[in-house]
Design a protein around this motif. Structure first.
Motif, PDB file in Angstrom:
ATOM      1  N   PHE A   1       3.504  -4.931 -27.782  1.00 43.77           N
ATOM      2  CA  PHE A   1       2.766  -4.648 -29.008  1.00 43.77           C
ATOM      3  C   PHE A   1       2.333  -3.189 -29.060  1.00 43.77           C
ATOM      4  O   PHE A   1       2.475  -2.510 -30.081  1.00 43.77           O
ATOM      5  N   TYR A   2       1.797  -2.678 -27.968  1.00 44.82           N
ATOM      6  CA  TYR A   2       1.265  -1.321 -27.930  1.00 44.82           C
ATOM      7  C   TYR A   2       2.353  -0.274 -28.154  1.00 44.82           C
ATOM      8  O   TYR A   2       2.131   0.734 -28.827  1.00 44.82           O
ATOM      9  N   TYR A   3       3.549  -0.497 -27.600  1.00 42.43           N
ATOM     10  CA  TYR A   3       4.622   0.491 -27.676  1.00 42.43           C
ATOM     11  C   TYR A   3       5.704   0.130 -28.696  1.00 42.43           C
ATOM     12  O   TYR A   3       6.771   0.741 -28.700  1.00 42.43           O
ATOM     13  N   GLN A   4       5.443  -0.796 -29.570  1.00 45.59           N
ATOM     14  CA  GLN A   4       6.466  -1.214 -30.526  1.00 45.59           C
ATOM     15  C   GLN A   4       6.902  -0.088 -31.462  1.00 45.59           C
ATOM     16  O   GLN A   4       8.034  -0.074 -31.947  1.00 45.59           O
ATOM     17  N   SER A   5       6.030   0.869 -31.685  1.00 42.63           N
ATOM     18  CA  SER A   5       6.389   1.993 -32.558  1.00 42.63           C
ATOM     19  C   SER A   5       7.196   3.066 -31.820  1.00 42.63           C
ATOM     20  O   SER A   5       7.663   4.024 -32.435  1.00 42.63           O
ATOM     21  N   GLN A   6       7.340   2.908 -30.504  1.00 40.48           N
ATOM     22  CA  GLN A   6       8.107   3.854 -29.686  1.00 40.48           C
ATOM     23  C   GLN A   6       9.164   3.079 -28.888  1.00 40.48           C
ATOM     24  O   GLN A   6       9.035   2.881 -27.681  1.00 40.48           O
ATOM     25  N   PRO A   7      10.199   2.639 -29.563  1.00 41.99           N
ATOM     26  CA  PRO A   7      11.172   1.738 -28.914  1.00 41.99           C
ATOM     27  C   PRO A   7      11.844   2.321 -27.668  1.00 41.99           C
ATOM     28  O   PRO A   7      12.098   1.596 -26.712  1.00 41.99           O
ATOM     29  N   GLU A   8      12.096   3.628 -27.680  1.00 36.98           N
ATOM     30  CA  GLU A   8      12.753   4.217 -26.501  1.00 36.98           C
ATOM     31  C   GLU A   8      11.817   4.188 -25.298  1.00 36.98           C
ATOM     32  O   GLU A   8      12.222   3.834 -24.184  1.00 36.98           O
ATOM     33  N   LEU A   9      10.565   4.516 -25.501  1.00 38.08           N
ATOM     34  CA  LEU A   9       9.581   4.456 -24.429  1.00 38.08           C
ATOM     35  C   LEU A   9       9.380   3.016 -23.957  1.00 38.08           C
ATOM     36  O   LEU A   9       9.316   2.751 -22.763  1.00 38.08           O
ATOM     37  N   LEU A  10       9.329   2.089 -24.883  1.00 41.13           N
ATOM     38  CA  LEU A  10       9.205   0.672 -24.542  1.00 41.13           C
ATOM     39  C   LEU A  10      10.395   0.209 -23.704  1.00 41.13           C
ATOM     40  O   LEU A  10      10.228  -0.481 -22.697  1.00 41.13           O
ATOM     41  N   ARG A  11      11.587   0.631 -24.110  1.00 43.47           N
ATOM     42  CA  ARG A  11      12.795   0.269 -23.344  1.00 43.47           C
ATOM     43  C   ARG A  11      12.705   0.810 -21.916  1.00 43.47           C
ATOM     44  O   ARG A  11      13.018   0.104 -20.953  1.00 43.47           O
ATOM     45  N   LEU A  12      12.269   2.046 -21.772  1.00 44.42           N
ATOM     46  CA  LEU A  12      12.142   2.640 -20.443  1.00 44.42           C
ATOM     47  C   LEU A  12      11.084   1.919 -19.604  1.00 44.42           C
ATOM     48  O   LEU A  12      11.276   1.698 -18.407  1.00 44.42           O
ATOM     49  N   ILE A  13       9.988   1.557 -20.215  1.00 45.27           N
ATOM     50  CA  ILE A  13       8.931   0.827 -19.501  1.00 45.27           C
ATOM     51  C   ILE A  13       9.444  -0.526 -19.030  1.00 45.27           C
ATOM     52  O   ILE A  13       9.240  -0.915 -17.876  1.00 45.27           O
ATOM     53  N   LEU A  14      10.132  -1.233 -19.924  1.00 45.53           N
ATOM     54  CA  LEU A  14      10.655  -2.556 -19.567  1.00 45.53           C
ATOM     55  C   LEU A  14      11.746  -2.449 -18.499  1.00 45.53           C
ATOM     56  O   LEU A  14      11.810  -3.283 -17.583  1.00 45.53           O
TER      57      LEU A  14
END
Length: 73
Positions: free
Chosen positions: A7-20
């Motif tokens: 939810f927190y990083y949904q607006s930053q999909p590339e960062l979210l992908r890297l975190i996951l």
């Protein structure tokens, strides 16, 4: 919680992908460490068993050498 991160990083999909991806790799690393530790413990137990068997064999052999033949009859 994973849902909070999404939810927190949904607006930053590339960062979210890297975190996951990072989380996935960390989980894999921990699983491999657990498997390695399990193998290490198995090896330690096997070595202890072999040492105990060697001591028993050595003790039995020494006792049989020092036992007079007449005493075994």
């Amino acid at each position: 919680d994973l849902q909070d991160v999404i939810f927190y990083y949904q607006s930053q999909p590339e960062l979210l992908r890297l975190i996951l991806q990072s989380k996935l790799e960390e989980d894999k690393r921990r699983a491999e460490e657990a498997k390695l530790r399990s193998k290490e413990l198995d090896l330690m137990m096997l070595q202890q068993q072999q040492q105990q068997q060697q001591r028993i064999y050595s003790t039995t052999r020494v006792n049989s050498i020092h036992t007079p033949a007449a005493a075994t009859l």
